[in-house]
Design a protein around this motif. Structure first.
Motif, mmCIF file in Angstrom:
data_model
loop_
_atom_site.group_PDB
_atom_site.id
_atom_site.type_symbol
_atom_site.label_atom_id
_atom_site.label_comp_id
_atom_site.label_asym_id
_atom_site.label_seq_id
_atom_site.Cartn_x
_atom_site.Cartn_y
_atom_site.Cartn_z
ATOM 1 N N LEU A 180 0.884 -1.213 -0.058
ATOM 2 C CA LEU A 180 0.093 -0.054 0.059
ATOM 3 C C LEU A 180 0.745 1.296 0.101
ATOM 4 O O LEU A 180 1.719 1.396 0.856
ATOM 5 N N ALA A 181 0.586 2.231 -0.823
ATOM 6 C CA ALA A 181 1.021 3.573 -0.806
ATOM 7 C C ALA A 181 2.325 3.530 -0.586
ATOM 8 O O ALA A 181 2.912 4.589 0.007
ATOM 9 N N VAL A 203 -4.322 -4.643 8.040
ATOM 10 C CA VAL A 203 -4.215 -3.199 7.540
ATOM 11 C C VAL A 203 -4.304 -2.487 8.796
ATOM 12 O O VAL A 203 -5.368 -2.173 9.417
ATOM 13 N N LYS A 204 -3.250 -1.543 8.964
ATOM 14 C CA LYS A 204 -3.299 -0.525 10.073
ATOM 15 C C LYS A 204 -2.453 0.583 9.847
ATOM 16 O O LYS A 204 -1.755 0.633 9.005
ATOM 17 N N SER A 205 -2.688 1.681 10.660
ATOM 18 C CA SER A 205 -2.074 3.000 10.570
ATOM 19 C C SER A 205 -0.829 2.912 11.446
ATOM 20 O O SER A 205 -0.714 2.258 12.284
ATOM 21 N N ALA A 247 -4.987 8.098 14.102
ATOM 22 C CA ALA A 247 -5.256 8.318 12.744
ATOM 23 C C ALA A 247 -6.619 8.212 12.604
ATOM 24 O O ALA A 247 -7.333 7.586 13.434
ATOM 25 N N ASP A 248 -7.181 8.843 11.514
ATOM 26 C CA ASP A 248 -8.468 8.980 11.041
ATOM 27 C C ASP A 248 -8.906 7.270 10.934
ATOM 28 O O ASP A 248 -8.579 6.661 9.911
ATOM 29 N N PRO A 249 -9.989 6.992 11.670
ATOM 30 C CA PRO A 249 -10.382 5.510 11.614
ATOM 31 C C PRO A 249 -10.964 5.211 10.088
ATOM 32 O O PRO A 249 -10.765 4.141 9.488
ATOM 33 N N ALA A 250 -11.824 6.271 9.438
ATOM 34 C CA ALA A 250 -12.374 6.323 8.226
ATOM 35 C C ALA A 250 -11.228 5.784 7.068
ATOM 36 O O ALA A 250 -11.480 5.150 6.288
ATOM 37 N N SER A 251 -10.043 6.610 7.389
ATOM 38 C CA SER A 251 -9.245 6.576 6.410
ATOM 39 C C SER A 251 -8.472 5.024 6.298
ATOM 40 O O SER A 251 -8.282 4.452 5.575
ATOM 41 N N VAL A 252 -8.511 4.724 7.711
ATOM 42 C CA VAL A 252 -7.691 3.148 7.587
ATOM 43 C C VAL A 252 -8.665 2.051 7.271
ATOM 44 O O VAL A 252 -8.341 1.120 6.396
ATOM 45 N N ALA A 253 -9.955 2.385 7.493
ATOM 46 C CA ALA A 253 -11.000 1.243 7.068
ATOM 47 C C ALA A 253 -11.058 1.472 5.528
ATOM 48 O O ALA A 253 -11.187 0.564 4.653
ATOM 49 N N TYR A 254 -11.077 2.678 4.824
ATOM 50 C CA TYR A 254 -10.831 2.759 3.275
ATOM 51 C C TYR A 254 -9.683 2.094 2.777
ATOM 52 O O TYR A 254 -9.861 1.322 1.778
ATOM 53 N N GLU A 255 -8.224 2.195 3.374
ATOM 54 C CA GLU A 255 -7.337 1.477 2.973
ATOM 55 C C GLU A 255 -7.495 0.021 3.143
ATOM 56 O O GLU A 255 -7.094 -0.591 2.013
ATOM 57 N N ALA A 256 -8.085 -0.417 4.011
ATOM 58 C CA ALA A 256 -8.342 -1.952 4.178
ATOM 59 C C ALA A 256 -9.268 -2.499 3.337
ATOM 60 O O ALA A 256 -8.821 -3.484 2.506
ATOM 61 N N ILE A 306 -16.327 3.637 3.646
ATOM 62 C CA ILE A 306 -16.408 2.456 3.164
ATOM 63 C C ILE A 306 -16.997 2.034 1.855
ATOM 64 O O ILE A 306 -16.563 1.689 0.853
ATOM 65 N N GLU A 307 -18.190 2.744 1.903
ATOM 66 C CA GLU A 307 -19.191 2.578 0.670
ATOM 67 C C GLU A 307 -18.796 3.250 -0.358
ATOM 68 O O GLU A 307 -19.494 3.265 -1.473
ATOM 69 N N LYS A 308 -17.810 4.227 -0.498
ATOM 70 C CA LYS A 308 -17.219 4.740 -1.663
ATOM 71 C C LYS A 308 -16.713 3.618 -2.443
ATOM 72 O O LYS A 308 -16.456 3.985 -3.533
ATOM 73 N N LEU A 309 -16.239 2.550 -1.877
ATOM 74 C CA LEU A 309 -15.332 1.430 -2.443
ATOM 75 C C LEU A 309 -16.107 0.183 -2.638
ATOM 76 O O LEU A 309 -16.270 -0.181 -3.739
ATOM 77 N N ALA A 310 -16.880 -0.344 -1.605
ATOM 78 C CA ALA A 310 -17.785 -1.427 -1.468
ATOM 79 C C ALA A 310 -18.808 -1.342 -0.683
ATOM 80 O O ALA A 310 -18.761 -0.740 0.261
ATOM 81 N N GLU A 311 -20.086 -1.985 -1.123
ATOM 82 C CA GLU A 311 -21.133 -2.035 -0.107
ATOM 83 C C GLU A 311 -20.685 -2.831 1.229
ATOM 84 O O GLU A 311 -19.970 -4.080 1.163
ATOM 85 N N VAL A 312 -21.162 -2.295 2.468
ATOM 86 C CA VAL A 312 -21.095 -2.910 3.723
ATOM 87 C C VAL A 312 -21.951 -3.955 3.859
ATOM 88 O O VAL A 312 -23.329 -3.830 3.925
ATOM 89 N N ASP A 313 -21.504 -5.360 3.539
ATOM 90 C CA ASP A 313 -22.765 -6.498 3.754
ATOM 91 C C ASP A 313 -23.256 -6.773 5.170
ATOM 92 O O ASP A 313 -24.241 -7.256 5.258
#
Length: 402
Positions: free
Chosen positions: A72-73, A261-263, A268-277, A314-321
Motif C-alpha cells: 500500500l501507498a 491493515v493498520k495505520s 489516525a483517522d479511522p475512516a481512512s484506515v477502513a478505506y485503505e483496508a 467504506i461505501e465509496k469503494l464497496a457495499e457494507v454487507d
C-alpha cells in the motif's frame, strides 16, 4: 577579524542544523497529510511514502498457503514483528471446524448454573400450580432479561397449555416449555453471515459496540471461523484510539495466517484506515474484509457520527454487507438500549452475544430480537480462541433446559 568570528560561527552552526532538519520536516509533513496525529514512540518504522501498514501473515502451515502480503501507498510493505525483539514468528494455527465449536459451546452452556431453565422446570413441575407459582415464573423470566412483552407472551401460552393438558409430569412440562421458548427465540430468523464474495469485490463486515465488550477479540475469533470455512480474510484495524488495539488484532490475524491493515500513526483517522483496508481487499481479491472499530458510548453523538462516517467512507469503494453489534450478555437491558442506538446509526444486521455463560442474562437473546427484529448470529461462552460459534435457536433452548 577575531572580533567577528564569535558572531559568525554560531550563525553558521544554526544554518547547518537547519539544513539537516529540512528533509526530515518535509517527510513528516507528507505523512501527516494522510493521517494527522502524533506518532507513538513504540510504533514501527514507516516505509518511505507509506501511511498505512499491512502486517504480513505469519509463515503459512503446509496445508494452508497464505496469499502474498498487500502493498500500500509505498514502494515496499512494512513488516511489523509480533513482539518487541521481532525474533519469533507466530505459527499458523488450524481453527476448529464450526461443528466442533457448536458441540463445545453446547456442553459448556449445559454445565453452567442455568437458573432460567432449571428454575422454570422446578416451578412448573410442582404438585399445585396456582397464581403464586405463575407470579414466580414471571419473575424468573424478567430476571433473565427476557423483557416484559415476551415474558407475558410466554406465561400466557404456558398457562393455557398447562390448563388444557392438565399435566404435572416433568417430561410433559419440559416439552411444553421447550416448544414455547423455541417460538420466542424464533428459529425462522436468518442467522447466516453475509460473507459471500461479490463478482469483483470482497464482502465487507464492520464490527461495532461500546467500550469493553470484546470487539477486537470477537473479530479475531470470527476470522478463525471464516478461515475454518476456507475463506480468504483481511482485517482492518480502524480502532485507532485504544492503545495496542491494532497490534492485538494483528496478532489474532497472524495466528491463522490473515493479514492486517493498520495505520502507523497514533490517533489516525479511522475512516481512512477502513478505506485503505477495503482498497487492499479489492486489490488482493480476498473473500472478506473485516473492519474493527473503536468502542464508543451510545449516548455520545459525536462518536456515533464518526462511526456513521466510517461506514459512508467504506461505501465509496464497496457495499457494507454485514454490521455486527457485539454485546455483553451480562449487561442485560442496557444492552438492548445500546442495540437500539447503534441500529439507528449504522443499520445493524446481526448481534454477537458474548459471555453468555452468565445464565441469568440468557433471555436478552429474545428481548433484542423482539425489539429490533435483528437476529443473534453468533454467541461466545468463554475466552478461548475457538469459543465463538453460530447461534442455533433449538440448540440454545435445549442447553437451557438440560
Amino acid at each position: 577579524m577575531n572580533d567577528i568570528l564569535p558572531i559568525i560561527l554560531p550563525i553558521l552552526a544554526v544554518l547547518v542544523v537547519l539544513g539537516a532538519l529540512i528533509p526530515v520536516l518535509m517527510k513528516t509533513r507528507k505523512n501527516v497529510k494522510n493521517y494527522p496525529g502524533t506518532r507513538d514512540a513504540n510504533d514501527p518504522v514507516q516505509a518511505p511514502g507509506a501511511g498505512t501498514l499491512v502486517e504480513d501473515r505469519a509463515a503459512p502451515a503446509p496445508e494452508r498457503t497464505a496469499p502474498d502480503a498487500v502493498e500500500l501507498a509505498g514502494p515496499e510493505t512494512v513488516e511489523v514483528p509480533d513482539n518487541a525483539a521481532g525474533l519469533e514468528t507466530v505459527p499458523v494455527e488450524t481453527p476448529l471446524p464450526v461443528a466442533g465449536r457448536l458441540t463445545r459451546l453446547r456442553e459448556r452452556l449445559v454445565k453452567s448454573n442455568n437458573i432460567l431453565g432449571k428454575g422454570l422446570l422446578a416451578l412448573l413441575s410442582a404438585d399445585k400450580i396456582d397464581e403464586n407459582v405463575w407470579d414466580e415464573v414471571e419473575e424468573t423470566l424478567l430476571l433473565a432479561d427476557l423483557g416484559t412483552e415476551p415474558t407475558m407472551q410466554l406465561v400466557d401460552a404456558l398457562r393455557e397449555r398447562v390448563k388444557v393438558i392438565g399435566t404435572r409430569s416433568p417430561e410433559h412440562v419440559k416439552a411444553l416449555l421447550r416448544e414455547e421458548l423455541i417460538k420466542l427465540v424464533d428459529p425462522t430468523m436468518d442467522r447466516s453471515l453475509n460473507v459471500q464474495r461479490h463478482a469483483d469485490k470482497p464482502a465487507v463486515m464492520m464490527v461495532v459496540g461500546v467500550n469493553g465488550v470484546g470487539k477486537t477479540t470477537t473479530v479475531g475469533k470470527l476470522a478463525r471461523v471464516l478461515v475454518a470455512e476456507d475463506k480468504d480474510v483481511l482485517l482492518g484495524a480502524a480502532d485507532t484510539f485504544r492503545a495496542a488495539a491494532a497490534e492485538q488484532l494483528a496478532t489474532w490475524g497472524q495466528r491463522v495466517g490473515v493479514p492486517t491493515v493498520k495505520s502507523d500513526i497514533d490517533g489516525a483517522d479511522p475512516a481512512s484506515v477502513a478505506y485503505e483496508a477495503v482498497k487492499a481487499g479489492i486489490d488482493q481479491e480476498v473473500d472478506v474484509v473485516m473492519i474493527d472499530t473503536a468502542g464508543r458510548l451510545q449516548n455520545k453523538v459525536g462518536l456515533m457520527d464518526e462511526l456513521s462516517k466510517v461506514k459512508r467512507v467504506i461505501e465509496k469503494l464497496a457495499e457494507v454487507d454485514e454490521v455486527l453489534l457485539v454485546l455483553d450478555a451480562t449487561t442485560g437491558q442496557n444492552g438492548l438500549n445500546q442495540a437500539r442506538v447503534f441500529s439507528e446509526v449504522v443499520n445493524i444486521t446481526g448481534i454477537v452475544l458474548t459471555k453468555l455463560d452468565g445464565t441469568a442474562k440468557g433471555g436478552i437473546v429474545v428481548a433484542i430480537q423482539k425489539s429490533l427484529g435483528v437476529p443473534v448470529k453468533l454467541i461466545g461462552l468463554g475466552e478461548g480462541a475457538d469459543d465463538l460459534a453460530p447461534f442455533d435457536a433449538e440448540a440454545f433452548v435445549d442447553a437451557l433446559l438440560n
